[in-house]
Design a protein around this motif. Structure first.
Motif, PDB file in Angstrom:
ATOM      1  N   LYS A   2       0.618  -1.235   0.057  1.00  0.00           N
ATOM      2  CA  LYS A   2      -0.101  -0.039  -0.021  1.00  0.00           C
ATOM      3  C   LYS A   2       0.980   1.138  -0.099  1.00  0.00           C
ATOM      4  N   LYS A   3       1.892   1.071   1.029  1.00  0.00           N
ATOM      5  CA  LYS A   3       2.760   2.474   1.085  1.00  0.00           C
ATOM      6  C   LYS A   3       3.527   2.702  -0.277  1.00  0.00           C
ATOM      7  N   GLU A 240      -0.844  -4.170  16.353  1.00  0.00           N
ATOM      8  CA  GLU A 240      -0.648  -4.212  14.852  1.00  0.00           C
ATOM      9  C   GLU A 240      -1.733  -3.243  14.031  1.00  0.00           C
ATOM     10  N   ALA A 241      -2.766  -3.254  14.730  1.00  0.00           N
ATOM     11  CA  ALA A 241      -3.635  -2.381  14.087  1.00  0.00           C
ATOM     12  C   ALA A 241      -3.431  -0.930  14.054  1.00  0.00           C
ATOM     13  N   GLU A 243       0.059   0.109  14.118  1.00  0.00           N
ATOM     14  CA  GLU A 243       0.800   0.432  13.262  1.00  0.00           C
ATOM     15  C   GLU A 243       0.309   0.350  11.919  1.00  0.00           C
ATOM     16  N   GLU A 244      -0.799  -0.583  11.567  1.00  0.00           N
ATOM     17  CA  GLU A 244      -1.312  -0.244  10.190  1.00  0.00           C
ATOM     18  C   GLU A 244      -1.942   0.897   9.938  1.00  0.00           C
ATOM     19  N   SER A 245      -2.704   1.475  10.856  1.00  0.00           N
ATOM     20  CA  SER A 245      -3.428   2.685  10.829  1.00  0.00           C
ATOM     21  C   SER A 245      -2.275   3.967  10.580  1.00  0.00           C
ATOM     22  N   VAL A 247       0.587   3.502   9.331  1.00  0.00           N
ATOM     23  CA  VAL A 247       0.859   3.463   7.721  1.00  0.00           C
ATOM     24  C   VAL A 247      -0.096   3.943   6.889  1.00  0.00           C
ATOM     25  N   ILE A 248      -1.026   3.665   7.089  1.00  0.00           N
ATOM     26  CA  ILE A 248      -2.291   4.279   6.129  1.00  0.00           C
ATOM     27  C   ILE A 248      -2.100   5.889   6.311  1.00  0.00           C
TER      28      ILE A 248
END
Length: 410
Positions: A2-3, A240-241, A243-245, A247-248
């Motif tokens: 995604k990144k 993890e959630a 970290e994912e947020s 990144v987004i």
């Protein structure tokens, strides 16, 4: 993935924005078509910005919710950890009490064994003494009172008779007292045995209760450990959630920067097309308390001492003197820029730029993309960059090449 995709989109947008700079035009029809295309691209980019902002806000909201949940679970985990610590202390106390009661039970066991031995010996002595009494009674029954009478009547005198009678009476009384005492000892030992057995049974009951309590505490401690493990798993999932947020959110922020840069360039190009410089005299960039300290052309550099081409006009003026836009246009640079120090460049269209250098720190009053009008205050005189004192370095550039500003100011 995604990144990477977001960065590729951002790069494409920036490249697209740069490619929009028109090199030449063939007339009003071309200008109109270009302007229409730019407006469409601005609208599309603004739509993308709104979507990126929505996604960034959603990612921020999800991250905030996950952080709040993580904090709640962490507090619960801390509470359970405190409960486990309390249970471990209680288990230690019960274990110590168990050991103490077991020692007491062992002592009572030894005491009970010894009491049993004492009772057996007392019973044996009573039996032996009773057997002796029974033997004497049989002898008396068999021989009658002859033996005793022989003892008495064989006395040599009355005094001897009385002495013998007293002796026989003492022997009989002693036997009776001995038997009574032995029976009493037997009863005491028997009672003591009953008491010790009762105490032993009580200690056994207490020990069993402590064992059950210990087992219950260990079970509770195990259940709490399972709960801690569950909380740790939840915290890890939420991490993890988060970290994912993050990144987004970073992807959307980079996309927003790229889109904003594209809109800024498109807007500048739009303004340049709509309001091009068509010639004529430029306004003075400085008005008060100034003197021309250096003109355009070859000169000796005041710092290096070597000859070089001076690409503008220097207006010496006090620190903080106002600097004005020489003509209407769009700001394309507003930052510290090499030897110019703090610098502003304005694009006036038709390839004409004006540059304002050595602006004081905090004196940049416009940002990239701003539309300014002729005569607007845009900065203040300073001495940043390669400068020997407060002054404004003013340049005019035609198609990015410095030209003599004197021809535009006169």
């Amino acid at each position: 993935m995604k990144k990477l995709s977001a960065l590729m989109i951002a790069a494409a947008l920036v490249v697209g924005a740069v490619s929009l700079q028109p090199s030449s035009r063939g007339g009003e029809v071309v200008e109109a078509a270009t302007l229409s295309q730019i407006e469409k691209e601005i609208a599309a980019a603004n739509k993308q910005i709104r979507e990126a902002e929505r996604r960034a806000a959603e990612a921020a909201r999800q991250m905030q919710n996950a952080e709040q949940q993580q904090q709640t679970i962490t507090r619960k985990k801390e509470d359970v950890a405190a409960e486990i610590n309390s249970l471990m202390k209680e288990i230690d106390k019960v274990s110590i009490e168990q050991a103490k009661k077991q020692a007491e039970k062992d002592a009572k066991q030894e005491e009970l064994v010894q009491t049993g031995k004492d009772l057996e010996e007392a019973e044996k002595r009573v039996v032996e003494r009773e057997a002796l009494m029974e033997e004497r009674m049989r002898m008396m029954y068999t021989n009658g009172f002859v033996s005793y009478m022989d003892v008495l009547f064989s006395a040599t005198s009355f005094s001897d008779f009385l002495d013998r009678f007293d002796a026989l009476q003492t022997i009989l009384d002693s036997d009776r007292d001995m038997v009574a005492k032995l029976k009493e000892d037997k009863e005491v030992v028997a009672l003591k045995k009953v008491q010790v057995e009762a105490q032993f049974a009580e200690l056994e009951a207490i020990n069993q209760e402590l064992m059950l309590k210990h087992a219950d505490l260990v079970k509770k401690e195990s259940e709490k450990e399972v709960l801690i493990a569950s909380y740790n798993a939840q915290v890890e999932e939420l991490s993890e959630a988060i970290e994912e947020s993050e990144v987004i959110s970073e992807e959307q922020e980079k996309l927003l920067v790229a889109l904003a840069a594209k809109v800024s360039k498109l807007q500048a190009e739009k303004n340049r097309i709509k309001n091009p410089y068509t010639g004529g005299k430029l306004a003075m960039p400085i008005k008060d308390s100034y003197r021309v300290s250096s003109n355009f052309g070859t000169r000796v550099h005041p710092i290096t001492g070597k000859k070089h081409t001076h690409t503008g006009i220097d207006f010496a003026a006090p620190q903080g003197t106002a600097i004005y836009a020489a003509e209407s246009g769009v700001v394309i640079v507003s930052q510290n820029w090499s030897g110019y120090g703090n610098c502003i460049i304005i694009d006036h269209g038709n390839g004409l730029w004006t540059l304002y250098g050595h602006i004081r720190n905090g004196g940049l009053l416009v940002d990239v993309g701003d539309q300014v009008d002729r005569g607007d205050k845009i900065a203040e005189v300073g001495s940043t960059g390669n400068s020997t004192g407060p002054h404004l370095h003013f340049e005019v550039r035609k198609n990015e090449v410095p030209v003599n500003p004197g021809g535009y100011l006169k």
